[in-house]
Scaffold this motif. Structure first.
Motif, PDB file in Angstrom:
ATOM      1  N   VAL A 349       0.850  -1.186   0.000  1.00 48.36           N
ATOM      2  CA  VAL A 349       0.000   0.000   0.000  1.00 48.36           C
ATOM      3  C   VAL A 349       0.884   1.233   0.000  1.00 48.36           C
ATOM      4  N   LEU A 350       0.339   2.333  -0.467  1.00 53.62           N
ATOM      5  CA  LEU A 350       1.089   3.583  -0.468  1.00 53.62           C
ATOM      6  C   LEU A 350       1.150   4.112   0.957  1.00 53.62           C
ATOM      7  N   PRO A 351       2.310   4.079   1.615  1.00 55.06           N
ATOM      8  CA  PRO A 351       2.377   4.449   3.028  1.00 55.06           C
ATOM      9  C   PRO A 351       2.306   5.957   3.226  1.00 55.06           C
ATOM     10  N   VAL A 352       1.857   6.328   4.391  1.00 57.47           N
ATOM     11  CA  VAL A 352       1.802   7.734   4.779  1.00 57.47           C
ATOM     12  C   VAL A 352       3.107   8.079   5.475  1.00 57.47           C
ATOM     13  N   ALA A 353       3.820   9.066   4.966  1.00 58.85           N
ATOM     14  CA  ALA A 353       5.106   9.443   5.546  1.00 58.85           C
ATOM     15  C   ALA A 353       4.899  10.122   6.891  1.00 58.85           C
ATOM     16  N   THR A 354       5.801   9.869   7.812  1.00 62.21           N
ATOM     17  CA  THR A 354       5.776  10.497   9.120  1.00 62.21           C
ATOM     18  C   THR A 354       7.100  11.195   9.370  1.00 62.21           C
ATOM     19  N   ALA A 355       7.033  12.448   9.856  1.00 60.36           N
ATOM     20  CA  ALA A 355       8.256  13.210  10.096  1.00 60.36           C
ATOM     21  C   ALA A 355       9.038  12.688  11.280  1.00 60.36           C
ATOM     22  N   GLN A 356       8.392  11.941  12.156  1.00 61.69           N
ATOM     23  CA  GLN A 356       9.062  11.455  13.356  1.00 61.69           C
ATOM     24  C   GLN A 356      10.221  10.523  13.016  1.00 61.69           C
ATOM     25  N   ALA A 357      10.118   9.766  11.918  1.00 62.80           N
ATOM     26  CA  ALA A 357      11.178   8.816  11.551  1.00 62.80           C
ATOM     27  C   ALA A 357      12.478   9.530  11.225  1.00 62.80           C
ATOM     28  N   ALA A 358      12.398  10.713  10.648  1.00 62.60           N
ATOM     29  CA  ALA A 358      13.613  11.460  10.298  1.00 62.60           C
ATOM     30  C   ALA A 358      14.203  12.192  11.486  1.00 62.60           C
ATOM     31  N   ARG A 359      13.407  12.420  12.551  1.00 64.39           N
ATOM     32  CA  ARG A 359      13.907  13.159  13.720  1.00 64.39           C
ATOM     33  C   ARG A 359      14.312  12.240  14.863  1.00 64.39           C
ATOM     34  N   ALA A 360      14.052  10.941  14.739  1.00 63.88           N
ATOM     35  CA  ALA A 360      14.291  10.021  15.854  1.00 63.88           C
ATOM     36  C   ALA A 360      15.774   9.904  16.159  1.00 63.88           C
ATOM     37  N   THR A 361      16.074   9.811  17.456  1.00 64.75           N
ATOM     38  CA  THR A 361      17.450   9.611  17.904  1.00 64.75           C
ATOM     39  C   THR A 361      17.636   8.256  18.580  1.00 64.75           C
ATOM     40  N   THR A 362      16.545   7.560  18.837  1.00 68.67           N
ATOM     41  CA  THR A 362      16.606   6.214  19.416  1.00 68.67           C
ATOM     42  C   THR A 362      15.547   5.350  18.767  1.00 68.67           C
ATOM     43  N   ALA A 363      15.769   4.029  18.818  1.00 70.47           N
ATOM     44  CA  ALA A 363      14.789   3.104  18.257  1.00 70.47           C
ATOM     45  C   ALA A 363      13.511   3.101  19.080  1.00 70.47           C
ATOM     46  N   ASP A 364      13.633   3.304  20.403  1.00 66.61           N
ATOM     47  CA  ASP A 364      12.447   3.281  21.263  1.00 66.61           C
ATOM     48  C   ASP A 364      11.446   4.354  20.871  1.00 66.61           C
ATOM     49  N   ALA A 365      11.953   5.469  20.348  1.00 67.42           N
ATOM     50  CA  ALA A 365      11.057   6.559  19.965  1.00 67.42           C
ATOM     51  C   ALA A 365      10.179   6.175  18.782  1.00 67.42           C
ATOM     52  N   LEU A 366      10.505   5.084  18.103  1.00 70.52           N
ATOM     53  CA  LEU A 366       9.758   4.683  16.913  1.00 70.52           C
ATOM     54  C   LEU A 366       8.939   3.416  17.126  1.00 70.52           C
ATOM     55  N   ILE A 367       8.889   2.937  18.352  1.00 71.25           N
ATOM     56  CA  ILE A 367       8.036   1.786  18.652  1.00 71.25           C
ATOM     57  C   ILE A 367       6.577   2.241  18.687  1.00 71.25           C
ATOM     58  N   GLY A 368       5.774   1.584  17.889  1.00 73.02           N
ATOM     59  CA  GLY A 368       4.345   1.919  17.878  1.00 73.02           C
ATOM     60  C   GLY A 368       3.569   0.988  18.797  1.00 73.02           C
ATOM     61  N   TYR A 369       2.561   1.562  19.465  1.00 75.39           N
ATOM     62  CA  TYR A 369       1.728   0.752  20.366  1.00 75.39           C
ATOM     63  C   TYR A 369       0.269   1.095  20.124  1.00 75.39           C
ATOM     64  N   ASP A 370      -0.521   0.058  19.946  1.00 77.80           N
ATOM     65  CA  ASP A 370      -1.954   0.220  19.732  1.00 77.80           C
ATOM     66  C   ASP A 370      -2.680  -0.178  21.020  1.00 77.80           C
ATOM     67  N   PRO A 371      -3.093   0.792  21.828  1.00 80.75           N
ATOM     68  CA  PRO A 371      -3.727   0.437  23.113  1.00 80.75           C
ATOM     69  C   PRO A 371      -5.065  -0.273  22.940  1.00 80.75           C
ATOM     70  N   ALA A 372      -5.722  -0.068  21.795  1.00 82.35           N
ATOM     71  CA  ALA A 372      -7.022  -0.722  21.606  1.00 82.35           C
ATOM     72  C   ALA A 372      -6.873  -2.235  21.505  1.00 82.35           C
ATOM     73  N   TRP A 373      -5.742  -2.684  20.936  1.00 75.38           N
ATOM     74  CA  TRP A 373      -5.538  -4.122  20.753  1.00 75.38           C
ATOM     75  C   TRP A 373      -4.353  -4.647  21.551  1.00 75.38           C
ATOM     76  N   GLY A 374      -3.641  -3.736  22.207  1.00 70.81           N
ATOM     77  CA  GLY A 374      -2.504  -4.163  23.014  1.00 70.81           C
ATOM     78  C   GLY A 374      -1.365  -4.751  22.210  1.00 70.81           C
ATOM     79  N   THR A 375      -1.134  -4.237  20.996  1.00 67.01           N
ATOM     80  CA  THR A 375      -0.092  -4.773  20.123  1.00 67.01           C
ATOM     81  C   THR A 375       0.947  -3.703  19.811  1.00 67.01           C
ATOM     82  N   PHE A 376       2.139  -4.175  19.534  1.00 72.49           N
ATOM     83  CA  PHE A 376       3.242  -3.294  19.179  1.00 72.49           C
ATOM     84  C   PHE A 376       3.478  -3.344  17.668  1.00 72.49           C
ATOM     85  N   ASP A 377       3.963  -2.217  17.157  1.00 72.64           N
ATOM     86  CA  ASP A 377       4.419  -2.127  15.765  1.00 72.64           C
ATOM     87  C   ASP A 377       5.913  -1.803  15.810  1.00 72.64           C
TER      88      ASP A 377
END
Length: 777
Positions: A349-377
């Motif tokens: 799929v055509l992904p939506v770009a996020t500016a956070q990926a270019a500004r991140a200084t640690t991998a933890d800052a890019l861990i995604g969490y979905d509280p509705a399903w309790g899953t990590f990305d």
């Protein structure tokens, strides 16, 4: 392999077209030569002086470099309907077949030939798949009462202990299949093709190739069983005397020939594993049904439907799988074993770009969490850690990156001290360094003042009060770093040859390759084999956020303080922009294209958003990749404009990765131009093609078919008295010339090797993927 001479074929010939030439002759053939100079003095009795200089023009004689062979048709170890195909071999050195002279033959006669044989025609070599015998040059040339050896004058640089490979062919079988001396030139020609639409295979490709064609059609058993055919590229040097109609084998029962390349294939009487079938198989599901557009994307098929009637948990799984995610095992830092969603840079799929990926200084800052399903990305976090690990693993890049960061830090320190110094004017009109300020003093009346006796001071002297230090030095430096002036100075220095550019160039080159996913492990691109099963083609978009996170991880090494982190953020935009331009020009650089500005790739950004733009591509896992190593892949925009190929590489013998600069409306997989097949169509005929120039009254393009019913029966011109189907040039060429002149209504002149190749070539097959509904043809 001798280097190919410069030639503009690859850039001047349109993609999809070819040039055919009779030959490509060297100025001086390989071998031992001598120069003799005689000078006669007419005075003093006519005394004569003679000087002799001997030299050797080196060229392949008993072996060739394996890299010289660009393609073999039919492919090695393949099987298919090859009964009506003339095997041929493509050489990357266009001059190789003519580098050696053939005794008793005119210039332009090749010393190489391609023989198609069966097991029963070969003698010895039973331990090798192609029946070759390995040994030394001395072994090969040693006398044998049962084997006819070539009368070979070995070059001075070849010794008896040098290795070689050779075959022994039964004498009667050799006479049946070998081309006659006057036929040799018709079975080899030179070809020019644009090489911009295929993978770079480590060759210094200039677009010219030599093609050696067999004069015999493959043998078939005439049943459902396959027949093994063995093809050898042999040297005929020294065997000129037996390349005649009535040869004298001197009582020998077999003939020894040097084998420079060989392969084998299986010929079936029915269609199996040829290009059309393999290409058509890419468009079908494992069940044999026609694949829809949704099934051609790089993703797993979901067991659930994304519909209103599907339970919410299953619908969530369906959405994730449809978006290209996979559930993978994940161990949290607290020790809990669970799973996390992961999607690599290749997405359906055509992904939506996020500016956070270019500004991140640690991998933890890019861990995604979905509280509705309790899953990590963990997708972007994985990209960050991948980039960081690859950067640390490459010591040379790490050194270049640290040098760039240290140089930028030194520049910032200099600018900051200049801005805060009380000894320099702050209005920007005066000198900006102490050296410049002292230089201005030397330009005045300083020497005069030094020669004048000093006057007695009239007032007591007191030192100047130092400037008050900033209340918060850290904040002051932080504000200075964030200022527009500092950003402009750093950006300018990165583009300045006297600034940071020399440090930026190697960093941008490495990051440019990283943005094309060169060092990224394949398991990060395709984490599950089910995404890319055997005999499959999958399309994808490249996620720009994944690339941003990847580069962020690589650029993060060496940061030791908040000041380093802030400085990296300021410099990163210019570095990313330079890396993106390097990535866009990477393939042209590999192909030796120097037409552009060599400094453009690593200069300063020219406009906002300067970068790669949207990137798409395909992954092909098929026998097409191994069978056609120079498989041509092309992509076009909706208006028909060709899209640039950013990367095309073999990730494995059967896996090809292609990246395009833009979103294609059409993708084509085609047999390569230099790898066209030769042979006949159904019923043993060939369609005759136009041989007149485009400005002739017919208006046809050169090589265009004259008509569906304008054909010529090639199989009517086979040698008589032989078990194999060997073409008789002595009969074929006169008959073909007459048929062409009748079809054109004019005299054409003699038919040469290039003319014969144009008539005998089989139109390359291709598969197209076009249209919004995934139409294929």
């Amino acid at each position: 392999m001798s280097p190919s001479p410069p030639h503009p074929a690859r850039d001047t010939i349109p993609v999809g077209d070819i040039e055919l030439h009779d030959n490509y002759l060297p100025a001086l053939p390989a071998g031992d030569h001598r120069v003799e100079v005689t000078h006669t003095l007419w005075t003093g009795g006519g005394k004569t002086f003679t000087a002799v200089q001997r030299f050797t023009v080196r060229g392949p004689q008993v072996a060739i470099d394996t890299a010289a062979v660009v393609a073999k048709q039919p492919p090695d170890a393949s099987s298919g309907l090859y009964a009506e195909v003339l095997p041929h071999l493509v050489l990357g050195d266009p001059m190789l077949p003519w580098e050696r002279a053939v005794r008793g033959a005119p210039a332009g006669t090749p010393w190489l030939a391609l023989l198609v044989l069966t097991d029963d025609q070969l003698v010895g070599g039973t331990t090798a798949p192609t029946r070759t015998i390995t040994g030394t040059v001395g072994d090969f040339l040693a006398g044998d009462p049962a084997v006819l050896k070539p009368e070979l004058a070995v070059e001075a640089d070849i010794g008896d202990t040098d290795p070689c490979a050779y075959i022994q062919v039964a004498a009667t079988e050799f006479h049946a299949v070998a081309p006659r001396l006057e036929e040799l030139r018709f079975w080899t020609h030179c070809r020019g093709a644009n090489t911009g639409d295929r993978a770079i295979l480590g060759l210094k490709e200039d677009g010219l190739f030599a093609v050696v064609v067999a004069n015999r059609f493959p043998a078939t058993a005439g049943s459902t069983a396959a027949t093994k055919n063995i093809v050898h590229l042999v040297s005929l040097e020294g065997h000129e005397k037996i390349l005649v109609d009535d040869p004298d084998f001197q009582g020998r029962t077999s003939v020894a020939l040097l084998s420079l390349a060989s392969w084998s294939f299986w010929a079936y009487p029915d269609r199996q594993a040829d290009f059309a079938d393999l290409a058509e198989g890419l468009t079908r599901t494992p069940d044999g049904d026609q694949a829809g557009r949704d099934e051609m994307w790089l993703r797993l098929a979901s067991p659930y439907q994304d519909t209103d009637g599907t339970p919410a948990p299953r619908r969530q799984v369906a959405r994730r799988l449809n978006d290209g995610y996979l559930p993978l095992p994940y161990l949290t830092r607290s020790g809990e074993a669970t799973y996390a969603w992961y999607r690599g840079p290749l997405t359906p799929v055509l992904p939506v770009a996020t500016a956070q990926a270019a500004r991140a200084t640690t991998a933890d800052a890019l861990i995604g969490y979905d509280p509705a399903w309790g899953t990590f990305d963990m997708s972007l976090a994985t990209a960050f850690e991948t980039g960081r690990a690859l950067a640390v693993a490459d010591a040379a890049f790490a050194q270049h990156l640290l040098e760039l960061k240290h140089a930028a830090r030194h520049l910032v320190d200099t600018l900051y001290h200049q801005a805060t110094s009380t000894h320099l004017p702050q209005d920007g009109d005066g000198p900006d360094t102490a050296r410049a300020a002292f230089g201005l003093l030397l330009g005045g009346d300083l020497l005069t003042a030094l020669g004048t006796p000093p006057a007695r001071p009239t007032a007591p002297w007191s030192p100047p009060a130092p400037a008050a230090p900033p209340a918060d030095p850290t904040q002051a430096l932080d504000d200075f770093l964030r200022s527009d002036a500092t950003r402009e100075a750093l950006t300018g220095a990165l583009a300045d040859g006297d600034g940071l550019k020399e440090h930026l160039t190697p960093v941008a080159r490495w990051l440019g390759r990283l943005m094309l996913l060169h060092p990224v492990p394949f398991t990060h691109l395709v984490p599950d084999e089910r995404l890319l099963p055997q005999e499959s083609l999958r399309f994808f978009h490249v996620d720009p956020s994944w690339l941003d996170a990847l580069v962020s991880g690589a650029f993060s090494i060496g940061a030791q303080s908040s000041r380093d982190t802030l400085q990296d953020q300021i410099v990163a935009d210019a570095v990313r922009s330079a890396a993106a331009r390097t990535a866009a020009a990477h393939r042209d650089t590999l192909r030796g294209d120097t037409s552009g500005d060599p400094d453009a790739a690593t200069g300063a950004p020219t406009e906002a958003g300067d970068g790669l733009g949207p990137v798409t591509g395909l992954l092909l896992r098929s026998a097409l990749v191994s069978g056609w190593p120079n498989l041509a892949v092309r992509a076009a925009a909706p208006d028909g404009t060709p899209l640039p190929v950013l990367r095309m590489d073999h990730l494995a013998p059967t896996v090809l990765l292609c990246l395009f600069g833009g979103l294609p409306a059409m993708v084509e997989l085609r047999e390569p131009q230099e790898g066209f097949r030769f042979g006949v169509e159904d019923h043993g005929v060939i369609p005759l093609r136009n041989m007149l120039p485009p400005d002739s009254p017919t208006g046809r393009r050169l090589g265009e078919q004259l008509g569906a019913d304008v054909t010529f029966p090639v199989l009517d011109h086979l040698r008589t008295g032989t078990g194999g189907r060997v073409l008789d040039i002595g009969s074929l060429i006169p008959a073909l010339t007459a048929a062409l002149e009748t079809a054109h209504g004019t005299t054409l002149g003699p038919i040469g090797p290039a003319d014969l190749a144009m008539q005998m070539v089989k139109v390359p097959e291709a598969v197209h993927f076009t249209g919004p509904d995934g139409d294929r043809r």
